[in-house]
Structures are given as C-alpha cells and as structure tokens.
Design an enzyme around this catalytic site. Structure first.
Site, PDB file in Angstrom:
ATOM      1  CG  ASP A  29      35.950  46.498  37.517  1.00 59.03           C
ATOM      2  OD1 ASP A  29      36.957  45.982  38.053  1.00 59.03           O
ATOM      3  OD2 ASP A  29      34.899  45.865  37.284  1.00 59.03           O
ATOM      4  CG  ASN A  82      41.525  41.518  45.455  1.00 59.07           C
ATOM      5  OD1 ASN A  82      41.545  41.845  46.646  1.00 59.07           O
ATOM      6  ND2 ASN A  82      40.547  41.878  44.639  1.00 59.07           N
ATOM      7  CD  GLN A  89      45.274  37.812  41.142  1.00 53.01           C
ATOM      8  OE1 GLN A  89      45.934  37.477  42.122  1.00 53.01           O
ATOM      9  NE2 GLN A  89      45.831  38.134  39.985  1.00 53.01           N
ATOM     10  CB  VAL A  91      41.550  39.133  36.032  1.00 52.51           C
ATOM     11  CG1 VAL A  91      42.342  39.242  34.732  1.00 52.51           C
ATOM     12  CG2 VAL A  91      40.056  39.285  35.758  1.00 52.51           C
ATOM     13  CG  HIS A  95      44.046  43.666  38.389  1.00 50.44           C
ATOM     14  ND1 HIS A  95      44.276  42.314  38.220  1.00 50.44           N
ATOM     15  CD2 HIS A  95      42.911  43.761  39.127  1.00 50.44           C
ATOM     16  CE1 HIS A  95      43.323  41.628  38.830  1.00 50.44           C
ATOM     17  NE2 HIS A  95      42.481  42.483  39.409  1.00 50.44           N
ATOM     18  CG  HIS A  97      40.593  46.610  42.106  1.00 49.89           C
ATOM     19  ND1 HIS A  97      39.418  46.264  41.473  1.00 49.89           N
ATOM     20  CD2 HIS A  97      41.301  45.457  42.231  1.00 49.89           C
ATOM     21  CE1 HIS A  97      39.423  44.948  41.237  1.00 49.89           C
ATOM     22  NE2 HIS A  97      40.554  44.455  41.691  1.00 49.89           N
TER      23      HIS A  97
HETATM   24  P1  5GP Z   1      40.113  40.938  40.776  1.00 49.58           P
HETATM   25  O1  5GP Z   1      38.873  40.244  41.281  1.00 49.58           O
HETATM   26  O2  5GP Z   1      40.967  39.966  39.964  1.00 49.58           O
HETATM   27  O3  5GP Z   1      40.908  41.684  41.796  1.00 49.58           O
HETATM   28  O4  5GP Z   1      39.620  42.044  39.778  1.00 49.58           O
HETATM   29  C1  5GP Z   1      39.212  41.753  38.480  1.00 49.58           C
HETATM   30  C2  5GP Z   1      38.279  42.853  38.041  1.00 49.58           C
HETATM   31  O5  5GP Z   1      38.145  42.757  36.632  1.00 49.58           O
HETATM   32  C3  5GP Z   1      36.873  42.763  38.624  1.00 49.58           C
HETATM   33  O6  5GP Z   1      36.596  43.926  39.376  1.00 49.58           O
HETATM   34  C4  5GP Z   1      35.977  42.621  37.395  1.00 49.58           C
HETATM   35  O7  5GP Z   1      34.775  43.345  37.510  1.00 49.58           O
HETATM   36  C5  5GP Z   1      36.858  43.154  36.293  1.00 49.58           C
HETATM   37  N1  5GP Z   1      36.573  42.604  34.988  1.00 49.58           N
HETATM   38  C6  5GP Z   1      36.307  41.290  34.691  1.00 49.58           C
HETATM   39  N2  5GP Z   1      36.108  41.149  33.362  1.00 49.58           N
HETATM   40  C7  5GP Z   1      36.248  42.396  32.817  1.00 49.58           C
HETATM   41  C8  5GP Z   1      36.158  42.882  31.476  1.00 49.58           C
HETATM   42  O8  5GP Z   1      35.917  42.151  30.519  1.00 49.58           O
HETATM   43  N3  5GP Z   1      36.354  44.211  31.297  1.00 49.58           N
HETATM   44  C9  5GP Z   1      36.641  45.057  32.355  1.00 49.58           C
HETATM   45  N4  5GP Z   1      36.818  46.352  32.052  1.00 49.58           N
HETATM   46  N5  5GP Z   1      36.727  44.628  33.627  1.00 49.58           N
HETATM   47  C10 5GP Z   1      36.528  43.306  33.847  1.00 49.58           C
END
Ligand code: 5GP
Length: 109
Positions: A29, A82, A89, A91, A95, A97
């Site tokens: 991440d 999420n 969430q 993205v 996925h 974590h």
């Molecule tokens: P969510 O909030 O959707 O459950 O998790 C998305 C995760 O993607 C977040 O923890 C965020 O830090 C990570 N993330 C967002 N943009 C990028 C990126 O460009 N590269 C990587 N490796 N992680 C990212």
C-alpha cells in the site's frame, strides 16, 4: 477504462509488487497504516464483494493472502475488505488489505 489497481498489475504505473499468480496480485500500500500493509487484488476488475459473481479470480483471494503471509514471514495478521464507500472503500476494484506488525483493536474503527 482500467482501474488504478489494474494499471499497477499491468505495470502501467509503478507498484511494489511482492506476489502474483494467475488469479491475484499483491503489492505494498502506498500509504501504509501498519508496518506490513499489503493489498491483494484479483486480476478481474470486480468493484466490490457485494457485486461479485459466484466464481472468478476473487475466490482465490484467501489463498493468495496465505501465500503473501508466508512469503513475508508473518503468521498473525488482519485481513480487511472495505465493501462500499460508506465503510471506507476508496478504490473501486475489490481488494483485501493484509495488515501486520502492530497491535490491532477490536472492534475495528
Ligand atoms: P480502500 O480504501 O479502497 O479499502 O483501500 C485502497 C487503498 O489503496 C488505500 O489503503 C490506499 O492507500 C491505497 N492506494 C491508493 N492509491 C494507491 C496507489 O497508487 N498505489 C498503491 N500501492 N496503493 C494505493
């Protein structure tokens, strides 16, 4: 249009990929919230769990998580999904974590 995570999977944008198989790809991440913070992503662009079909790459996520844990040498970790913007969430590409290396409270925030 490809999701951010598909672009990382396809090496169109940079990502610290630590594991991949025919179904899933795992990378660090970019904004870690624990000493170990890995995102495990199905190759298939599924938006979230509640929109997932019965079969597909996403059903292999737990196997991939186990292998990521083994590869990183961590036996205790928290797995988080999420499902929806309202619960965090950001993205829209399903996925998991994998978090490890510090204490975690319960219930989660
Ligand atoms: P969510 O909030 O959707 O459950 O998790 C998305 C995760 O993607 C977040 O923890 C965020 O830090 C990570 N993330 C967002 N943009 C990028 C990126 O460009 N590269 C990587 N490796 N992680 C990212």
């Amino acid at each position: 249009m490809s999701t951010l995570f598909t672009k990382i999977i396809n090496r169109e944008i940079a990502g610290d990929i630590i594991y991949e198989d025919e179904h899933c790809v795992a990378f660090r991440d970019i904004m870690p919230v624990a000493p170990v913070h890995i995102l495990i992503v199905p190759r298939e662009e599924i938006v979230r769990v509640s929109e997932a079909p019965e079969t597909g790459d996403h059903i292999h996520l737990l196997n991939a998580a186990r292998k990521v844990g083994q590869k990183l040498g961590v036996s205790e970790y928290r797995l988080v999904i999420n499902n929806g913007e309202g619960v965090g969430q950001t993205v829209p590409h399903l996925h998991v974590h994998l978090l490890a290396g510090r204490e975690f409270g319960w219930p989660p925030g």
